[in-house]
Design a protein around this motif. Structure first.
Motif, PDB file in Angstrom:
ATOM      1  N   GLN A  42       0.739  -0.972  -0.054  1.00  0.00           N
ATOM      2  CA  GLN A  42      -0.148  -0.200   0.289  1.00  0.00           C
ATOM      3  C   GLN A  42       0.853   1.432  -0.243  1.00  0.00           C
ATOM      4  O   GLN A  42       1.764   1.474   0.848  1.00  0.00           O
ATOM      5  CB  GLN A  42      -0.906  -0.169   1.345  1.00  0.00           C
ATOM      6  N   VAL A  43       0.797   2.286  -0.941  1.00  0.00           N
ATOM      7  CA  VAL A  43       1.377   3.025  -0.677  1.00  0.00           C
ATOM      8  C   VAL A  43       0.427   4.507  -1.193  1.00  0.00           C
ATOM      9  O   VAL A  43      -0.698   4.220  -1.609  1.00  0.00           O
ATOM     10  CB  VAL A  43       2.078   3.213  -2.119  1.00  0.00           C
ATOM     11  N   THR A  71      -0.790  12.958   1.137  1.00  0.00           N
ATOM     12  CA  THR A  71      -2.307  12.170   1.906  1.00  0.00           C
ATOM     13  C   THR A  71      -1.985  10.962   2.928  1.00  0.00           C
ATOM     14  O   THR A  71      -2.106  10.666   3.519  1.00  0.00           O
ATOM     15  CB  THR A  71      -3.262  11.448   0.494  1.00  0.00           C
ATOM     16  N   CYS A  72      -0.310  11.850   3.333  1.00  0.00           N
ATOM     17  CA  CYS A  72       0.019  10.310   4.394  1.00  0.00           C
ATOM     18  C   CYS A  72      -0.919  10.863   5.472  1.00  0.00           C
ATOM     19  O   CYS A  72      -1.707  11.780   6.037  1.00  0.00           O
ATOM     20  CB  CYS A  72       1.402  10.994   4.980  1.00  0.00           C
ATOM     21  N   TRP A 107       8.413   3.765   6.378  1.00  0.00           N
ATOM     22  CA  TRP A 107       7.503   5.667   6.367  1.00  0.00           C
ATOM     23  C   TRP A 107       8.075   6.329   5.609  1.00  0.00           C
ATOM     24  O   TRP A 107       7.271   7.234   4.824  1.00  0.00           O
ATOM     25  CB  TRP A 107       7.963   6.031   7.850  1.00  0.00           C
ATOM     26  N   ALA A 108       9.562   6.769   5.725  1.00  0.00           N
ATOM     27  CA  ALA A 108       9.577   7.768   4.990  1.00  0.00           C
ATOM     28  C   ALA A 108       9.611   7.221   3.267  1.00  0.00           C
ATOM     29  O   ALA A 108       9.512   8.348   2.582  1.00  0.00           O
ATOM     30  CB  ALA A 108      11.551   7.438   4.793  1.00  0.00           C
ATOM     31  N   GLN A 109       9.265   6.636   2.369  1.00  0.00           N
ATOM     32  CA  GLN A 109       8.958   5.629   1.291  1.00  0.00           C
ATOM     33  C   GLN A 109       7.442   5.680   0.832  1.00  0.00           C
ATOM     34  O   GLN A 109       6.604   5.287   0.011  1.00  0.00           O
ATOM     35  CB  GLN A 109       9.415   5.144   1.115  1.00  0.00           C
ATOM     36  N   HIS A 110       6.855   5.823   2.404  1.00  0.00           N
ATOM     37  CA  HIS A 110       5.211   6.606   2.650  1.00  0.00           C
ATOM     38  C   HIS A 110       4.720   4.882   1.851  1.00  0.00           C
ATOM     39  O   HIS A 110       3.440   5.167   1.253  1.00  0.00           O
ATOM     40  CB  HIS A 110       4.579   7.282   1.912  1.00  0.00           C
ATOM     41  N   THR A 111       5.106   4.260   2.318  1.00  0.00           N
ATOM     42  CA  THR A 111       4.951   2.223   1.609  1.00  0.00           C
ATOM     43  C   THR A 111       4.847   0.956   3.096  1.00  0.00           C
ATOM     44  O   THR A 111       5.506   1.660   4.501  1.00  0.00           O
ATOM     45  CB  THR A 111       6.249   2.258   1.296  1.00  0.00           C
ATOM     46  N   GLY A 157      -8.798   2.923   3.083  1.00  0.00           N
ATOM     47  CA  GLY A 157      -7.356   4.269   2.293  1.00  0.00           C
ATOM     48  C   GLY A 157      -7.391   4.371   0.836  1.00  0.00           C
ATOM     49  O   GLY A 157      -6.521   4.938   0.264  1.00  0.00           O
ATOM     50  N   MET A 158      -8.520   3.771   0.272  1.00  0.00           N
ATOM     51  CA  MET A 158      -8.893   4.479  -0.599  1.00  0.00           C
ATOM     52  C   MET A 158      -8.850   5.199  -2.034  1.00  0.00           C
ATOM     53  O   MET A 158      -8.732   5.446  -3.129  1.00  0.00           O
ATOM     54  CB  MET A 158     -10.482   3.457  -1.508  1.00  0.00           C
ATOM     55  N   LYS A 159      -8.821   6.390  -1.483  1.00  0.00           N
ATOM     56  CA  LYS A 159      -9.128   7.855  -1.927  1.00  0.00           C
ATOM     57  C   LYS A 159      -7.456   8.936  -1.585  1.00  0.00           C
ATOM     58  O   LYS A 159      -7.402   9.916  -2.460  1.00  0.00           O
ATOM     59  CB  LYS A 159      -9.962   8.653  -1.301  1.00  0.00           C
TER      60      LYS A 159
END
Length: 83
Positions: free
Chosen positions: A7-8, A13-14, A41-45, A65-67
């Motif tokens: 999930q990215v 949007t974090c 976390w720094a890669q938002h993944t 988290g779909m949006k």
């Protein structure tokens, strides 16, 4: 059935100030068990290893988290293929 979910989300949007990665999933979906969760976390993944009774449970799990996220869902196995 086991699935690895990637999930990215973007920095914009974090959810870090809104409860963190937990707001991007529904952990109470019947028939779905989270076996593990890892984050870069720094890669938002975020990666989730889930066990499900039905693939429909995966959609319900990811719905919050779909949006703000994109996801890749990959079937995985605990043991190698026997030949």
């Amino acid at each position: 059935m086991l699935f690895m979910i990637t999930q990215v989300h973007t920095p914009e949007t974090c959810p870090t100030d809104e409860g963190g990665a937990d707001v991007l999933i529904d952990k109470k979906v019947p028939g779905l068990t989270v076996k593990g969760r890892w984050g870069a976390w720094a890669q938002h993944t975020v990666w989730y290893l889930v066990e499900v009774d039905s693939p429909d449970a995966i959609q319900k799990f990811l719905n919050p988290g779909m949006k703000r996220c994109t996801c890749t869902v990959t079937p995985v196995a605990e043991s190698p293929i026997k030949r």
